[in-house]
Design a protein around this motif. Structure first.
Motif, short mmCIF file in Angstrom:
data_model
loop_
_atom_site.label_atom_id
_atom_site.label_comp_id
_atom_site.label_asym_id
_atom_site.label_seq_id
_atom_site.Cartn_x
_atom_site.Cartn_y
_atom_site.Cartn_z
N UNK A 288 -3.72 5.14 -13.07
CA UNK A 288 -4.25 4.17 -12.70
C UNK A 288 -5.04 3.46 -13.94
N UNK A 289 -6.10 4.50 -14.53
CA UNK A 289 -6.95 4.10 -15.57
C UNK A 289 -6.12 3.48 -16.73
N UNK A 290 -5.11 3.96 -17.10
CA UNK A 290 -4.29 3.78 -18.35
C UNK A 290 -3.58 2.41 -18.17
N UNK A 291 -2.99 2.41 -16.78
CA UNK A 291 -2.23 1.03 -16.64
C UNK A 291 -3.10 -0.07 -16.63
N UNK A 292 -4.25 0.10 -15.99
CA UNK A 292 -5.05 -1.26 -16.02
C UNK A 292 -5.50 -1.64 -17.39
N UNK A 293 -5.61 -0.93 -18.48
CA UNK A 293 -5.91 -1.17 -19.43
C UNK A 293 -4.52 -2.04 -20.20
N UNK A 294 -3.49 -1.73 -19.32
CA UNK A 294 -2.21 -2.13 -20.08
C UNK A 294 -1.93 -3.48 -19.16
N UNK A 295 -2.83 -3.80 -18.13
CA UNK A 295 -2.34 -4.86 -17.30
C UNK A 295 -1.12 -4.70 -16.48
N UNK A 296 -0.90 -3.61 -15.94
CA UNK A 296 0.25 -2.92 -15.33
C UNK A 296 0.05 -2.30 -14.03
N UNK A 297 0.39 -2.81 -12.89
CA UNK A 297 0.10 -2.41 -11.56
C UNK A 297 0.86 -0.94 -11.17
N UNK A 298 0.02 -0.03 -10.97
CA UNK A 298 0.38 1.09 -10.71
C UNK A 298 1.13 1.57 -9.58
#
Length: 119
Positions: free
Chosen positions: A25-35
């Protein structure tokens, strides 16, 4: 022996207190991706079967492969893909697949019908 990652699908849903600080979730948030969106991998779904130009498996025999570290192997949304992954694992019985899960309650309904015959 090498340590590798294989993520045949990506995305998850938090299901326990252990998910509170999930790195996915942390990495996806940095990439604007919905986990929360579960997607099948387009490029690495069959990673353990990929071969090099000489026809040798890219993942060598005896390797340890951490599986589904950007998801959960037993997440319900992957039910349609899991049988194919089990077949890949069966074909690469020379590789050790590490499967961690927070959904162990789904284990019995998600294992292949011939599970006990694979040894």
């Amino acid at each position: 022996m090498s340590n590798l990652l294989w993520n045949p699908w990506h995305g998850c849903h938090k299901c326990s207190p252990g998910c509170l600080n999930c790195y996915v979730y942390y990495l996806d948030k940095k990439r604007n991706k919905d986990s929360n969106i579960i997607t099948k991998s387009k490029t690495n779904f069959n990673l353990p079967l990929k071969k090099d130009r000489e026809g040798k498996f890219k993942i060598s025999s005896g390797s340890e492969v951490a599986t589904c570290f950007t998801s959960d192997f037993f997440i319900q949304e992957a039910d349609n893909w899991r049988d194919e992954v089990w077949e890949i694992i069966k074909k690469r019985s020379d590789v050790n697949f590490l499967i961690c899960t927070k959904r162990i309650e789904r284990f019995n309904e998600c294992i292949p019908k011939d599970w006990g015959e694979r040894l």
